[in-house]
Design a protein around this motif. Structure first.
Motif, PDB file in Angstrom:
ATOM      1  N   GLN A 196       3.690  -6.294   4.004  1.00 40.10           N
ATOM      2  CA  GLN A 196       5.146  -6.480   3.905  1.00 40.10           C
ATOM      3  C   GLN A 196       5.813  -5.313   3.184  1.00 40.10           C
ATOM      4  O   GLN A 196       7.027  -5.233   3.095  1.00 40.10           O
ATOM      5  CB  GLN A 196       5.461  -7.803   3.203  1.00 40.10           C
ATOM      6  N   LEU A 197       4.965  -4.444   2.618  1.00 39.59           N
ATOM      7  CA  LEU A 197       5.535  -3.267   1.953  1.00 39.59           C
ATOM      8  C   LEU A 197       4.565  -2.090   2.093  1.00 39.59           C
ATOM      9  O   LEU A 197       3.385  -2.204   1.763  1.00 39.59           O
ATOM     10  CB  LEU A 197       5.796  -3.550   0.469  1.00 39.59           C
ATOM     11  N   ILE A 198       5.090  -1.004   2.605  1.00 41.14           N
ATOM     12  CA  ILE A 198       4.342   0.254   2.596  1.00 41.14           C
ATOM     13  C   ILE A 198       5.220   1.272   1.887  1.00 41.14           C
ATOM     14  O   ILE A 198       6.428   1.344   2.121  1.00 41.14           O
ATOM     15  CB  ILE A 198       4.022   0.748   4.025  1.00 41.14           C
ATOM     16  N   ALA A 199       4.601   2.020   0.991  1.00 37.71           N
ATOM     17  CA  ALA A 199       5.345   3.078   0.302  1.00 37.71           C
ATOM     18  C   ALA A 199       4.748   4.428   0.677  1.00 37.71           C
ATOM     19  O   ALA A 199       3.582   4.519   1.064  1.00 37.71           O
ATOM     20  CB  ALA A 199       5.293   2.870  -1.205  1.00 37.71           C
ATOM     21  N   ILE A 200       5.587   5.450   0.606  1.00 33.72           N
ATOM     22  CA  ILE A 200       5.105   6.819   0.822  1.00 33.72           C
ATOM     23  C   ILE A 200       5.485   7.623  -0.406  1.00 33.72           C
ATOM     24  O   ILE A 200       6.636   7.571  -0.874  1.00 33.72           O
ATOM     25  CB  ILE A 200       5.712   7.420   2.103  1.00 33.72           C
ATOM     26  N   VAL A 250       0.851  -1.197   0.000  1.00 36.88           N
ATOM     27  CA  VAL A 250       0.000   0.000   0.000  1.00 36.88           C
ATOM     28  C   VAL A 250       0.881   1.239   0.000  1.00 36.88           C
ATOM     29  O   VAL A 250       1.919   1.259   0.661  1.00 36.88           O
ATOM     30  CB  VAL A 250      -0.884   0.039   1.269  1.00 36.88           C
ATOM     31  N   TRP A 251       0.465   2.247  -0.767  1.00 32.63           N
ATOM     32  CA  TRP A 251       1.192   3.511  -0.643  1.00 32.63           C
ATOM     33  C   TRP A 251       0.322   4.618  -0.089  1.00 32.63           C
ATOM     34  O   TRP A 251      -0.882   4.653  -0.300  1.00 32.63           O
ATOM     35  CB  TRP A 251       1.894   3.903  -1.932  1.00 32.63           C
ATOM     36  N   LEU A 252       0.982   5.498   0.658  1.00 33.46           N
ATOM     37  CA  LEU A 252       0.301   6.622   1.297  1.00 33.46           C
ATOM     38  C   LEU A 252       0.695   7.925   0.619  1.00 33.46           C
ATOM     39  O   LEU A 252       1.845   8.109   0.242  1.00 33.46           O
ATOM     40  CB  LEU A 252       0.728   6.738   2.767  1.00 33.46           C
TER      41      LEU A 252
END
Ligand code: SF4
Lengths: 559, 178
Positions: free
Chosen positions: B80-84, B61-63
């Protein structure tokens, strides 16, 4: 003053290497103009009207003699033989070449100086009272705290790209000489009922387009927690400050929009998580930083020097200078000296390479090797033996550093304005020099007494015009330069924003306008009443009426 | 496939960043095959159907800068993955969001900077807890990105605490008094 340790030195050295690489990537075309801009700004480098302008950091105004000499050397070698003291105690060069800047930064780092975060949307140079450590009305020395804030804010990774610039000032004296109410964060060093040191924290002050006096968000933050508290303030601002409009991006706009209670609540909600965390300060760290200031031991002196008294009695010019430019020191037999950078025909705050050298010599000979820069754009020798004042005066006078005008009408604060600054609506230096020329009679100047005149070339208010007793703001009217005048502004404990007296004036009218204001004052003043006190007592109406009536008379006389 | 920096090394990556085009409906938007990083609104709308894929490490997911990381608080152990996203490199909200994710919410898996990600910010980004840095497609050649690794070490002993060094210099190192 603060002496670097190996870590401090390594950080500025690494900065020089980093910027050298960035500059060469920019010059080779690898970095675009847009990508390079914030990088150079965070190193104090603007592209101005004629050339880059380089702003060198003078943390809370502290300077050593070797640094003064280096500043003079840089002025000679890379500029046109002079530099400028800014209203935030920094030093600006107006003519360096971009290619030379990495070299200049290298020279600065060799004397423990840098240009880190002197511009850009980051935490800027922290400012303080130029008389810190020697003022009689000081209860807590702000310098170690300033240095702690400086280190914390230097390359803070979370706060390098804020919505807008961010300025912090610290005051520890009865009289606030750091204008903490006009800063994004103003830190007021106080003691609680139990004698513990802490900070009253003001947030959201600032001049510029929307001048606002800062409001209290906490009445007491214990010293151990101050970095945690600042971090909470900065985080709320970084996440919620406006980024859509540069004119609405300062923290003061966020504080106004939320209301100070709601803003304080959000800061508190953030602070509870940070409180007592790793950034909590320790007694050992404060003591370590304080010890690195290495303040001179002042040898005991008699309270009154007879030689000094004799000079005062026999030399009127010297006595006048002492009356204006010398201030009481907390230690018996010592005094603080203000070296005036406000001389006839010279832009306020300008200093030549030779004057840097003289100031360095004076500092070495008479002031324990130290000097300070002030936001009023002068220099200070903080600790001078009373018995040496006469020699200091003679040498300062020979170098053009002894105009006896500190706090008087010709001690004008002015930004570089349209002569140098690309953002200007109008010039400010010629207005300052025209006013200085009009009031060149020393007796008259002393009769008028204390008054602060501040001039800014545009809304950005680098000349702090809102808080001048008389404020002058350059405005653009259909492409020509005009000046709006305010009166009644003040800095310090009674900080107030000036009120506009009416329609703006042409440059040529300005000396007459100032004369009308001054004549209104001298006709109405009570004995011992300063200009600002008269304005407060009788209001702006009589000033306004006279200024515009006399303007009409001048016009008629010309027809 | 794009070149990114992951845990301080060059890495060839196969995640696709899904961006919602104007007027597009997130409910019906077809996700590309392979590993995808979806925008937060899409994640929230289709969370039930995506949860298993997140746990399997094929959906992240990206924020955006104005999105509150607290929204993901319940999903942090699954993702397992967060993007900004950095819409512009000078928009610094992502630094605070990353710091909060790492320190306040304890997120421990991959945290990736996407969007206008430039080498001159690598040092700050990694200090705030980003362990993956993904510059825009085509922004740097592989050779340039390799050279940019040096930027991660621009400063050897920073003063303040951050995600990468939990203690400030004065607690990490003995500093001498004068
Ligand atoms: S007030 Fe305006 S003209 Fe003066 S230095 Fe600042 S930006 Fe330039």
């Amino acid at each position: 003053m603060y002496q670097y340790d190996e870590y401090d030195q390594r950080i500025v050295d690494e900065r020089v290497a980093q910027f050298r690489d960035q500059t060469s990537r920019y010059l080779s075309g690898e970095l675009s103009e847009d990508e390079f801009r914030p990088l150079r700004l965070q190193n104090g480098l603007y592209i101005q009207r004629y050339a880059p302008m380089l702003r060198v950091a003078v943390p809370y105004g502290n300077l050593r003699s070797d640094q003064l000499r280096m500043l003079g050397h840089i002025a000679r070698k890379y500029d046109r033989g002079y530099a400028h003291v800014s209203t935030r105690q920094n030093i600006q060069y107006n003519w360096p070449k971009l290619e030379d800047v990495p070299e200049i930064l290298g020279l600065l780092s060799s004397v423990q100086m840098h240009a880190i975060q002197t511009s850009g949307n980051c935490i800027r140079n922290v400012t303080a009272d130029p008389f810190a450590g020697v003022a009689g009305d000081e209860h807590i020395d702000p310098r170690p705290w300033c240095e702690i804030v400086r280190q914390w804010s230097t390359f803070h990774p979370e706060f390098a790209f804020l919505p807008r610039k961010f300025k912090i000032a610290v005051n520890g004296a009865e009289h606030d000489r750091a204008i903490i109410r006009a800063h994004d964060i103003g830190l007021d060093l106080i003691r609680d009922a139990g004698g513990n040191i802490g900070f009253r924290v003001l947030v959201g002050g600032g001049l510029g387009r929307t001048p606002i006096i800062g409001e209290e968000v906490s009445s007491f933050v214990p010293w151990q927690q101050i970095l945690n508290y600042c971090e909470a303030v900065l985080r709320v601002y970084n996440l919620h400050g406006r980024r859509d409009n540069a004119y609405k991006a300062r923290i003061k706009i966020l504080v106004k929009a939320l209301g100070v209670e709601e803003f304080a609540r959000q800061v508190e909600a953030e602070f509870v998580h940070l409180k007592d965390g790793p950034s909590t300060l320790t007694q050992a760290e404060i003591e370590r930083v304080a010890s690195r200031f290495d303040d001179p031991e002042l040898p005991p002196e008699p309270a009154h020097s007879e030689a000094h008294a004799a000079h005062l009695a026999s030399n009127k010019a010297f006595a006048t200078w002492v009356g204006r430019n010398v201030r009481a020191h907390k230690t018996e037999g010592y005094a603080s000296v203000v070296l005036s950078l406000k001389t006839h025909g010279v832009a306020p705050g300008d200093i030549t390479a030779e004057q840097f050298d003289t100031a360095a010599d004076l500092a070495d000979r008479y002031a324990f090797g130290e000097a300070r820069s002030t936001h009023e754009q002068n220099l200070v020798l903080a600790s001078v033996r009373q018995a040496d004042l006469y020699e200091v005066w003679q040498q300062a006078r020979a170098a053009g550093l002894a105009s006896p005008n500190i706090g008087l009408l010709t001690d004008i604060i002015a930004c570089p304005g349209g002569d140098f600054c690309a953002l200007a609506n109008a010039k400010s230096i010629p207005i300052a020099t025209a006013i200085q020329a009009r009031f060149d009679d020393l007796d008259y100047l002393h009769d008028i007494g204390e008054i602060e005149v501040n001039i800014s070339g545009c809304m950005n208010a680098c000349g702090h015009h809102h808080v001048g007793h008389i404020g002058v703001l350059g405005v653009d009217k259909n492409g020509s330069e005009w000046y709006q005048v305010t009166i009644g502004g003040d800095q310090g404990n009674q900080a107030a924003l000036g009120k506009v007296i009416g329609p703006s004036f042409a440059a040529a009218e300005m000396p007459d306008v100032i004369s009308s204001l001054i004549n209104t004052y001298t006709d109405n003043r009570h004995p011992d009443e300063r200009f600002i006190d008269t304005v407060r007592r009788i209001g702006i109406e009589p000033f306004k009426t006279r200024v515009y009536a006399e303007r009409e008379q001048r016009k008629e006389a010309h027809v | 496939m794009s070149d990114i920096i992951k845990r301080g090394k060059l890495h060839t990556d196969d995640w696709t960043i899904v961006r919602q085009a104007e007027g597009e409906d997130i409910a019906s938007l077809e996700l590309p095959a392979g590993r995808v990083i979806v925008p937060l609104p899409l994640w929230l709308a289709r969370r039930d159907s995506l949860l298993a894929k997140a746990e399997a490490g094929v959906v992240g997911v990206w924020l955006a800068g104005d999105e509150d990381p607290a929204t993901l608080a319940d999903d942090l152990l699954r993702l397992q993955l967060i993007a900004i996203d950095f819409p512009k490199f000078a928009d610094g909200r992502g630094y605070s969001i990353a710091t909060l994710l790492r320190t306040r919410y304890g997120y421990a898996d991959e945290l990736r900077a996407i969007g206008d990600v430039l080498r001159d910010q690598f040092f700050y980004l990694s200090r705030c807890g980003f362990d993956a840095l993904q510059p825009k497609e085509g922004k740097y050649t592989r050779v340039q990105l390799e050279a940019a690794l040096a930027s991660l070490n621009d400063f050897s002993e920073p003063y303040q605490a951050a995600v990468d060094r939990a203690e400030p210099l004065f607690r990490r190192r003995p500093r001498e008094a004068a």
